[in-house]
Structure formats: structure tokens, C-alpha cells
Design an enzyme around this catalytic site. Structure first.
Site, short mmCIF file in Angstrom:
data_model
loop_
_atom_site.label_atom_id
_atom_site.label_comp_id
_atom_site.label_asym_id
_atom_site.label_seq_id
_atom_site.Cartn_x
_atom_site.Cartn_y
_atom_site.Cartn_z
N TYR A 242 -2.40 -9.01 9.25
CA TYR A 242 -3.20 -8.63 8.07
C TYR A 242 -4.59 -8.20 8.52
O TYR A 242 -5.11 -7.16 8.12
CB TYR A 242 -3.28 -9.84 7.13
CG TYR A 242 -3.74 -9.54 5.74
CD1 TYR A 242 -2.83 -9.38 4.71
CD2 TYR A 242 -5.09 -9.39 5.44
CE1 TYR A 242 -3.24 -9.11 3.42
CE2 TYR A 242 -5.51 -9.11 4.16
CZ TYR A 242 -4.59 -8.98 3.15
OH TYR A 242 -5.00 -8.70 1.88
N ASP B 274 -8.77 -11.42 -0.57
CA ASP B 274 -7.86 -11.00 0.50
C ASP B 274 -8.15 -11.68 1.84
O ASP B 274 -7.25 -11.81 2.69
CB ASP B 274 -7.94 -9.48 0.70
CG ASP B 274 -7.11 -8.72 -0.33
OD1 ASP B 274 -6.06 -9.23 -0.74
OD2 ASP B 274 -7.50 -7.61 -0.70
N HIS C 273 -11.19 -9.20 -7.18
CA HIS C 273 -10.88 -7.95 -6.47
C HIS C 273 -9.94 -7.16 -7.39
O HIS C 273 -8.96 -7.73 -7.88
CB HIS C 273 -10.22 -8.32 -5.15
CG HIS C 273 -9.69 -7.20 -4.32
ND1 HIS C 273 -10.29 -5.96 -4.24
CD2 HIS C 273 -8.61 -7.15 -3.48
CE1 HIS C 273 -9.60 -5.21 -3.40
NE2 HIS C 273 -8.56 -5.90 -2.93
N HIS D 127 -3.21 -13.74 -0.99
CA HIS D 127 -1.83 -13.54 -0.51
C HIS D 127 -1.44 -14.69 0.42
O HIS D 127 -2.27 -15.16 1.21
CB HIS D 127 -1.71 -12.26 0.33
CG HIS D 127 -1.98 -11.00 -0.41
ND1 HIS D 127 -1.12 -10.47 -1.34
CD2 HIS D 127 -3.02 -10.13 -0.34
CE1 HIS D 127 -1.60 -9.33 -1.81
NE2 HIS D 127 -2.77 -9.11 -1.23
N HIS E 287 0.86 -1.20 0.00
CA HIS E 287 0.00 0.00 0.00
C HIS E 287 0.89 1.24 0.00
O HIS E 287 0.80 2.07 0.91
CB HIS E 287 -0.93 0.05 1.22
CG HIS E 287 -2.09 -0.91 1.15
ND1 HIS E 287 -2.80 -1.31 2.26
CD2 HIS E 287 -2.67 -1.55 0.10
CE1 HIS E 287 -3.75 -2.15 1.90
NE2 HIS E 287 -3.70 -2.31 0.59
N GLU F 85 -8.02 -4.46 -6.83
CA GLU F 85 -6.85 -3.72 -6.33
C GLU F 85 -5.64 -4.15 -7.17
O GLU F 85 -5.49 -5.33 -7.51
CB GLU F 85 -6.63 -4.00 -4.84
CG GLU F 85 -5.66 -3.01 -4.22
CD GLU F 85 -5.66 -3.00 -2.69
OE1 GLU F 85 -6.47 -3.71 -2.07
OE2 GLU F 85 -4.83 -2.26 -2.12
#
Ligand code: FEO
Length: 395
Positions: free
Chosen positions: A190, A162, A77, A223, A21, A79
Site C-alpha cells: 500500500y 488511508d 477523506h 482499509h 483504483h 475518495e
């Protein structure tokens, strides 16, 4: 790397990643961008990888299949850590439909400004691939509006996006091949840093997921490692973490210019321990600690004490930044107190107390102050303050 009969892992392990990020989130154990290839009568790719690895991802994929045979690109997703290779993938597989939620169409278009061939899916809708079938479950705000899961029948793989993920690099994809302490630590970090603000939605979505009674054999997140032996364990952890989680821990976090506030933290900690022998106490200097690791310690604490000296018209920036971070995470059911040294204006403790209140903490009415360098008399008061704070926790 084979996940199940029809599924192979085709992602990228990023061993050198230390910040995610932008510079916002530390990833001390690297990460991975998990993409999956499903080979049945139809061929589907589930997610892709972060933009810097797009070319490598496409080359790897080409070594496994002819890209002209891809029927579906499933985007769970948008992102960019999962969709970054999408433009190159579409360029190489223009025949493929992009299967995603209506919300993902917006985020994909927002990022890539392309009018690709979208096939919109909603919760409960199915996509047959031959012997296997994908069932979609939208999980909005876990952690983006577009977040979606997909369950592959026959192989019983839940692609969870995620959720249940960890920033963790490993050569081995399954939980039972990895260090349990490390993977659960990273899963908790996380959750604490990314999912805490959406805890109520996590609870609701997990209830919905469990009500579906899916015979899940593998949870394959976006991830880190995939869960096989630890499916129940990680779901149980998510239920716990999403429900105003705390352990029998108190964390003191301070920043200090000339060690006055550091000394205060240590004396207050002694007072707390004298009153509460069984509580685990941890102390961090926010300017010398990883903010995301400290956030994890706040997440697992039943109470925090935050200290900074007065500085200009405010407080030291590492504490101000931490307080702002904590506010955004909207943690629940935690108590707190402010402390700090000052020269001529004890505005510091007021600023810290107000920030802690704004973050939703139950803040102790009293604060601990010491002018200049704490004296012996101050030390006695600070020790007693620690004891009083410990009593406040028992209320
Ligand atoms: Fe891993 Fe929300 O992207």
C-alpha cells in the site's frame, strides 16, 4: 464488531476485490472499507463505504441504531471508496452535520454536487461527543489534499484514514488476530504503490503526530486491519519506508519476445551474484507479473535492472508501462541499469536508460546489449556486465 468502549466497526469487508483504483492497483487479498460508529451522548459515523455497498451499509447501520440519532458524519477523506455511501446516508440522516476539512468540502462537492450541512474543522479543533472528544489532524497529501485523521479521547482511538491501511480482507479486525507477514506485506505494498510520492510529507506528519504524544491504544485505518499490538511497529515502518527505503536486494525486470532478453537477465543476475554473494536477487517478467507486486519489489530494492528488446520504434509495452508507473512514484536513492536484445536497432537500452533517469534513478553509464540471440561470447560479456554493475553499487 467492537473496537473500543464507544466505537464499533460498521464497514464492509470486500473479499472478492482484486483491482482497485479502476484497474490500476491489484488487491490480491481483497480489502475492506472501514467505517466506524461512535456512540456517546452524541452519535458520529466516521467515514462510510464504497458506492456498490452503500445500500448494504445503510441496512446494517439501521440494524444497530436509528439513523435519525446520528449527529455527525465525519468524512476524513472523500475518495469514493470511503464516501460512496454518503448520499444515501445523508438522505437517511438529514439532521446530521458533515464534519470535514475545508479541502474535503471541495472534494465532496466535486463528487456529489450537493450543498450539504458542512461543519469545517482544522488541525487541533475538537468536537465533543459527551465523555469522548474527537481531535482533528489534517494530513494533506496522505494521500489526497483532504486527508484528515481524528483522535478519539477516552478510548484513545486514532482514525488514520488511508495511512497505515492495507488492502486486506479479514473477519478479524485487530492486527494481533491476523497473519503478521501478510498484513505487513500488504501495508508495505500500500505504501509503495500509493504513498511513496508523498514520502516527505509522511515523515513530517508522523513527526507532528508523535509530538502530540497522544496515548494511542488503537490505530483504526480506512482499509484492512486495525493496529493494537503493532502500533509502534507500523509507525516505525512508515518512518523507514518514507526515508528513501531499500533492502539488500536487486531486482531485474524484463519482457521478452523470443527469450533473448530473458536469458540476458538470468546471465546478468549470475554475474551480480558472483560479485555480491550476500545480495538477494529477484527476477520478474513484467508481462507475466502483477505490476503492483513488482513495484513493491522495486521499492524494497537498492537497484533495479530493466530490460526489453527493441520493438517498433520503442520497447515492449509492459516495460514502458512499468517505467511510467515507477516515474510517477518518485522513489529515491536507487541505482539502475538497462539491458535488452535487438535485431537492427539498439534504441531499446537508450529509451530505458532515459526513462530510469527521468524516474530519478542513478543510472549505470554502461548498458547490456545483445544482437538477436545472445551468443557464448555475449554471455561472457553479460556475466561481466553483472559483475561491473555490482561494483557500481559499492561506489
Ligand atoms: Fe482508500 Fe484514498 O481512499
Amino acid at each position: 464488531m467492537k473496537i473500543s468502549n464507544h466505537v464499533s466497526w460498521v464497514g464492509k469487508v470486500d473479499w472478492e476485490l482484486r483491482k482497485f483504483h479502476g484497474e490500476q492497483l491489484s488487491t490480491n487479498n481483497g480489502s475492506s472499507y472501514n467505517a466506524y460508529l461512535v456512540e456517546d451522548e452524541k452519535v458520529a459515523i466516521v467515514d462510510s463505504v464504497w458506492t456498490p455497498f452503500a445500500k448494504e451499509f445503510i441496512e446494517n447501520l439501521k440494524s444497530k441504531i436509528e439513523l435519525s440519532k446520528i449527529d455527525y458524519i465525519v468524512v476524513l477523506h472523500a475518495e469514493p471508496d470511503h464516501s460512496g455511501a454518503l448520499p444515501l446516508l445523508v438522505q437517511n440522516a438529514p439532521q446530521a452535520k458533515i464534519v470535514c476539512s475545508a479541502s474535503a468540502v471541495k472534494s465532496i462537492k466535486g463528487y456529489y454536487h450537493q450543498d450539504w450541512d458542512f461543519q469545517v474543522v482544522k488541525t487541533g479543533e475538537k468536537l465533543s461527543l459527551g465523555k469522548t472528544e474527537l481531535t482533528f489532524i489534517e494530513v494533506p497529501m496522505l494521500h489526497w489534499p483532504d486527508s484528515t485523521m481524528a483522535f478519539l479521547s477516552e478510548d484513545n482511538v486514532l482514525f488514520s484514514s488511508d495511512a497505515f491501511g492495507q488492502h486486506y480482507a479479514s473477519q478479524k479486525i485487530f492486527d494481533n488476530e491476523n497473519d503478521q507477514t501478510e498484513i505487513f506485506y500488504e501495508a508495505m505494498k500500500y505504501f509503495a504503490n500509493i504513498l511513496t510520492p508523498f514520502s516527505k510529507k509522511v515523515t513530517k506528519k508522523i513527526e507532528e503526530l508523535l509530538a502530540l504524544n497522544l496515548p494511542i491504544s488503537v490505530i483504526a485505518p480506512a482499509h484492512g486491519i486495525a493496529w493494537k499490538d503493532g502500533i509502534k511497529a507500523i509507525i516505525d515502518k512508515y518512518i523507514l519506508w518514507a526515508n528513501a527505503y531499500s533492502e539488500n536486494q536487486i531486482t531485474l525486470i524484463y519482457d521478452s519476445m523470443y527469450n533473448s532478453t530473458r536469458r540476458m537477465a538470468e546471465i546478468i543476475a549470475e554475474g551480480i551474484q558472483a560479485e555480491c554473494d550476500d545480495v538477494k536477487i529477484k527476477i520478474f517478467n513484467s508481462s507475466k507479473s502483477d505490476i503492483n507486486d513488482v513495484v513493491l519489489e522495486v521499492f524494497r530494492s537498492k537497484a533495479v535492472l530493466v530490460g526489453s528488446p527493441s520493438y517498433n520504434n520503442g520497447i515492449l509495452h509492459s516495460i514502458a508501462g512499468l517505467l511510467d508507473e515507477i516515474k510517477g512514484l518518485a522513489m529515491e536513492n536507487k541505482k539502475a541499469a538497462a539491458f535488452g536484445s535487438y535485431g537492427w536497432s539498439p534504441a531499446n537500452v537508450k529509451i530505458i536508460s532515459e526513462s530510469l533517469k527521468a524516474a530519478g534513478f542513478d543510472v549505470f553509464a554502461d548498458t547490456a546489449k545483445a544482437q538477436w540471440n545472445p551468443s557464448e561470447a555475449d554471455a561472457t560479456k553479460l556475466f561481466d556486465f553483472g559483475k561491473e554493475f555490482a561494483k557500481f553499487l559499492k561506489q
